[in-house]
Design an enzyme around this catalytic site. Structure first.
Site, mmCIF file in Angstrom:
data_model
loop_
_atom_site.group_PDB
_atom_site.id
_atom_site.type_symbol
_atom_site.label_atom_id
_atom_site.label_comp_id
_atom_site.label_asym_id
_atom_site.label_seq_id
_atom_site.Cartn_x
_atom_site.Cartn_y
_atom_site.Cartn_z
ATOM 1 N N TRP A 188 34.937 -48.733 7.316
ATOM 2 C CA TRP A 188 36.072 -49.309 8.041
ATOM 3 C C TRP A 188 36.880 -48.174 8.640
ATOM 4 O O TRP A 188 37.129 -47.174 7.979
ATOM 5 C CB TRP A 188 36.974 -50.131 7.106
ATOM 6 C CG TRP A 188 38.241 -50.531 7.818
ATOM 7 C CD1 TRP A 188 38.372 -51.529 8.745
ATOM 8 C CD2 TRP A 188 39.531 -49.899 7.714
ATOM 9 N NE1 TRP A 188 39.669 -51.546 9.218
ATOM 10 C CE2 TRP A 188 40.391 -50.570 8.610
ATOM 11 C CE3 TRP A 188 40.019 -48.836 6.968
ATOM 12 C CZ2 TRP A 188 41.728 -50.211 8.769
ATOM 13 C CZ3 TRP A 188 41.359 -48.475 7.116
ATOM 14 C CH2 TRP A 188 42.204 -49.160 8.008
ATOM 15 N N GLU A 229 32.988 -53.056 8.771
ATOM 16 C CA GLU A 229 34.081 -53.998 8.500
ATOM 17 C C GLU A 229 35.041 -54.162 9.675
ATOM 18 O O GLU A 229 35.802 -53.254 10.002
ATOM 19 C CB GLU A 229 34.859 -53.511 7.259
ATOM 20 C CG GLU A 229 36.010 -54.424 6.878
ATOM 21 C CD GLU A 229 36.776 -53.940 5.642
ATOM 22 O OE1 GLU A 229 36.494 -52.851 5.126
ATOM 23 O OE2 GLU A 229 37.685 -54.680 5.212
ATOM 24 N N LYS A 231 38.301 -55.733 11.928
ATOM 25 C CA LYS A 231 39.703 -56.076 11.678
ATOM 26 C C LYS A 231 40.342 -56.437 13.006
ATOM 27 O O LYS A 231 40.014 -55.852 14.035
ATOM 28 C CB LYS A 231 40.407 -54.866 11.040
ATOM 29 C CG LYS A 231 41.826 -55.133 10.557
ATOM 30 C CD LYS A 231 42.328 -53.940 9.737
ATOM 31 C CE LYS A 231 43.713 -54.224 9.159
ATOM 32 N NZ LYS A 231 44.166 -53.168 8.247
ATOM 33 N N ASP A 262 36.567 -59.315 5.658
ATOM 34 C CA ASP A 262 37.756 -59.144 4.832
ATOM 35 C C ASP A 262 38.686 -60.326 5.093
ATOM 36 O O ASP A 262 39.038 -60.607 6.246
ATOM 37 C CB ASP A 262 38.441 -57.815 5.188
ATOM 38 C CG ASP A 262 39.626 -57.506 4.287
ATOM 39 O OD1 ASP A 262 40.503 -58.376 4.124
ATOM 40 O OD2 ASP A 262 39.692 -56.381 3.750
ATOM 41 N N HIS A 265 41.779 -59.943 7.454
ATOM 42 C CA HIS A 265 41.619 -59.223 8.719
ATOM 43 C C HIS A 265 41.620 -60.078 9.973
ATOM 44 O O HIS A 265 41.197 -59.618 11.032
ATOM 45 C CB HIS A 265 40.334 -58.397 8.685
ATOM 46 C CG HIS A 265 40.490 -57.127 7.912
ATOM 47 N ND1 HIS A 265 39.589 -56.097 7.955
ATOM 48 C CD2 HIS A 265 41.468 -56.716 7.090
ATOM 49 C CE1 HIS A 265 39.988 -55.113 7.174
ATOM 50 N NE2 HIS A 265 41.131 -55.474 6.632
ATOM 51 N N HIS A 289 35.252 -58.748 1.479
ATOM 52 C CA HIS A 289 36.419 -58.107 0.900
ATOM 53 C C HIS A 289 37.398 -59.238 0.648
ATOM 54 O O HIS A 289 38.117 -59.663 1.555
ATOM 55 C CB HIS A 289 37.027 -57.081 1.855
ATOM 56 C CG HIS A 289 36.507 -55.704 1.643
ATOM 57 N ND1 HIS A 289 37.010 -54.599 2.266
ATOM 58 C CD2 HIS A 289 35.522 -55.250 0.826
ATOM 59 C CE1 HIS A 289 36.350 -53.529 1.858
ATOM 60 N NE2 HIS A 289 35.437 -53.895 0.997
ATOM 61 N N ASP A 297 50.746 -58.768 6.313
ATOM 62 C CA ASP A 297 50.045 -57.922 5.346
ATOM 63 C C ASP A 297 48.700 -58.543 4.977
ATOM 64 O O ASP A 297 48.614 -59.740 4.725
ATOM 65 C CB ASP A 297 50.873 -57.725 4.080
ATOM 66 C CG ASP A 297 50.103 -56.909 3.055
ATOM 67 O OD1 ASP A 297 49.811 -55.739 3.357
ATOM 68 O OD2 ASP A 297 49.752 -57.440 1.993
ATOM 69 N N ASP A 299 46.726 -57.566 2.390
ATOM 70 C CA ASP A 299 46.190 -57.132 1.098
ATOM 71 C C ASP A 299 46.982 -57.529 -0.139
ATOM 72 O O ASP A 299 47.207 -56.705 -1.019
ATOM 73 C CB ASP A 299 46.041 -55.607 1.116
ATOM 74 C CG ASP A 299 45.109 -55.143 2.233
ATOM 75 O OD1 ASP A 299 43.899 -55.330 2.078
ATOM 76 O OD2 ASP A 299 45.606 -54.645 3.248
ATOM 77 N N ASP A 329 39.559 -56.493 -2.328
ATOM 78 C CA ASP A 329 40.291 -55.473 -1.564
ATOM 79 C C ASP A 329 41.754 -55.875 -1.425
ATOM 80 O O ASP A 329 42.097 -56.669 -0.558
ATOM 81 C CB ASP A 329 39.649 -55.304 -0.175
ATOM 82 C CG ASP A 329 40.401 -54.271 0.668
ATOM 83 O OD1 ASP A 329 41.261 -53.555 0.111
ATOM 84 O OD2 ASP A 329 40.117 -54.184 1.881
#
Ligand code: RNT
Ligand code: ZN
Length: 422
Positions: A188, A229, A231, A262, A265, A289, A297, A299, A329
């Protein structure tokens, strides 16, 4: 002590209740125990790594909070991780980042990393019997220039990061070989633009070239698999990310790499669950992920949301468990970090168990019959079945604390070990 008998009694009642719907809780528990989650090392030290400790990760990754007790050394991180593993039912893996290299106080460029800097990790993983997955680290480093790495217009900077990518694939293969379980090495990059770019094309074309150079050396797929990965945006890269979803989907399909989806993302209302079966129409395997986006955000600690359940349903109901590498993640520095690991990993497993305890044949028959009334009714009724008793039974059988007992254990660890850290 009546706890065990009580749990068993509750489990038996649950087993009977599920059996009415034709669901075999024993088969579900058996299947659940085969899932191995790749648990990210970076929750344990706020994505710090061990090269130049104090720095923030950058690259659009923002870790907030200063809860005491973060791991400051590889030894501390390992001990904390083992504590977390002891509270998560099943056999899981660690997902490690290149920035966790052990350089013995000597500066080692990311373009010169080798297996030497990971011998400590290999020995430890072998000792405790876990597999390791790996991640190239393209952030938290002075060679990330104006937020760019593999897309940078300067060839020297691109070359540096290409070399890093190649080194990491070799390290991944060394992990896979040494531990006897294929390592997935994930790529990533943060490269993007805060404001509207004048050229969206050139960075992407440079990215293709850089990636092709990284993936050119042949590496035995039994030891290492490569994944990329995508995003949509990050903090400071709100307007453009070179490695977007379309970019990497095309790249993975055309080059035969894996694709990492993810959960944080995409657009705030866009989940990854629906992408799994689409990606797997064209790719043999993918990586997840699992994370939780909250507004901007990407994560937050994984909780048992509808999104998470949808992901688990797609993996389980689609029969994709052998083709999906499930990883976590997220990072939260405002709560106990061991607890953060345990909460997220246990939630991932709970979501898988919920998916395993669904009356899938009945749901699918209703769907084929055009009886969407029954499909909806069943899906809603599923939500109040006695799932908790089956989960507790799983924890009991896997010798990890059920219910709140795991938290008591974390609190004890915090008092005994974490509080003593500066
Ligand atoms: C960043 C990506 C990436 C990182 C980790 C630390 O948005 O999700 O996977 O979170 O590599
Ligand atoms: Zn990720």
């Amino acid at each position: 002590m009546t706890t065990h008998t009580e749990t068993n009694g509750m489990y038996q009642l649950a087993q009977e209740r599920y059996a009415v719907l034709g669901i075999d809780t024993e088969a579900a528990l058996q299947k659940l125990s085969t899932f191995s989650i790749s648990i990210h090392c970076w929750q344990g030290d706020d994505v710090g790594g061990f090269e130049n400790a104090a720095d923030a990760p950058g690259g659009g990754l923002a870790v907030t909070g200063n809860y005491p007790g973060k791991a400051r050394t590889p030894a501390e991180l390992r001990t904390d991780f083992e504590k977390a593993l002891s509270l998560i039912p099943g056999r899981h893996r660690m997902s490690l980042h290149a920035s966790y290299a052990e350089t013995c106080g000597r500066p080692v460029g990311r373009d010169e990393l080798g297996v030497e800097q990971f011998q400590g990790w290999i020995a430890w993983a072998k000792e405790i019997g876990i597999g390791v997955d790996f991640n190239q680290t393209y952030f938290g480093h002075p060679k990330v220039d104006r937020g760019m790495t593999l897309t940078h217009p300067d060839e020297g900077i691109r070359r540096y990061w290409i070399e890093h990518g190649i080194r990491c694939r070799e390290i991944g293969a060394a992990f896979g070989r040494a531990l006897g379980t294929t390592c997935v090495t994930n790529l990533w990059i943060p490269d993007g633009m805060k404001d509207t770019p004048a050229d969206r094309r050139a960075p992407r074309e440079r990215l293709i070239e850089s990636l092709d150079a990284i993936f050119a050396p042949a590496i035995d797929k039994r030891h290492n698999l490569d994944s990329v990965e995508p995003k949509l945006f990050g903090i400071g890269a709100e307007s453009y990310t070179a490695g977007s979803h379309e970019f990497y989907l095309g790249y993975a399909v055309s080059r035969g790499t894996l694709l990492t989806l993810d959960a944080g993302h995409y657009h705030p209302t866009e989940g990854i669950a629906d992408k799994i079966s689409s990606a797997l129409c064209f790719l043999p395997e993918i990586v997840l992920h699992v994370s939780r986006g909250v507004r901007w955000d990407s994560d937050h600690v994984v909780t048992l949301t509808d999104d998470l359940q949808a992901i688990a349903q797609e993996v389980v109901w689609g029969g994709y468990d052998n083709r999906v590498h499930i990883g976590l993640d997220y990072f939260d520095a405002s709560i106990n970090r061991v607890a953060a690991w345990v909460i997220g990993a246990r939630n991932m497993l709970k979501a898988l168990l919920l998916a395993l305890l669904a009356p899938v044949p009945a749901l699918r028959q209703a769907e084929l019959d055009g009886d969407y009334t029954t499909r909806l009714a069943l899906m809603e009724d599923m939500k109040v079945l006695p799932f908790g008793a089956v989960w507790d039974e799983h924890c009991r059988r896997m010798s990890v604390p059920a219910g709140q007992a795991w938290l008591d254990e974390v609190k004890r660890y915090e008092a005994d070990v974490l509080r003593a850290r500066g």
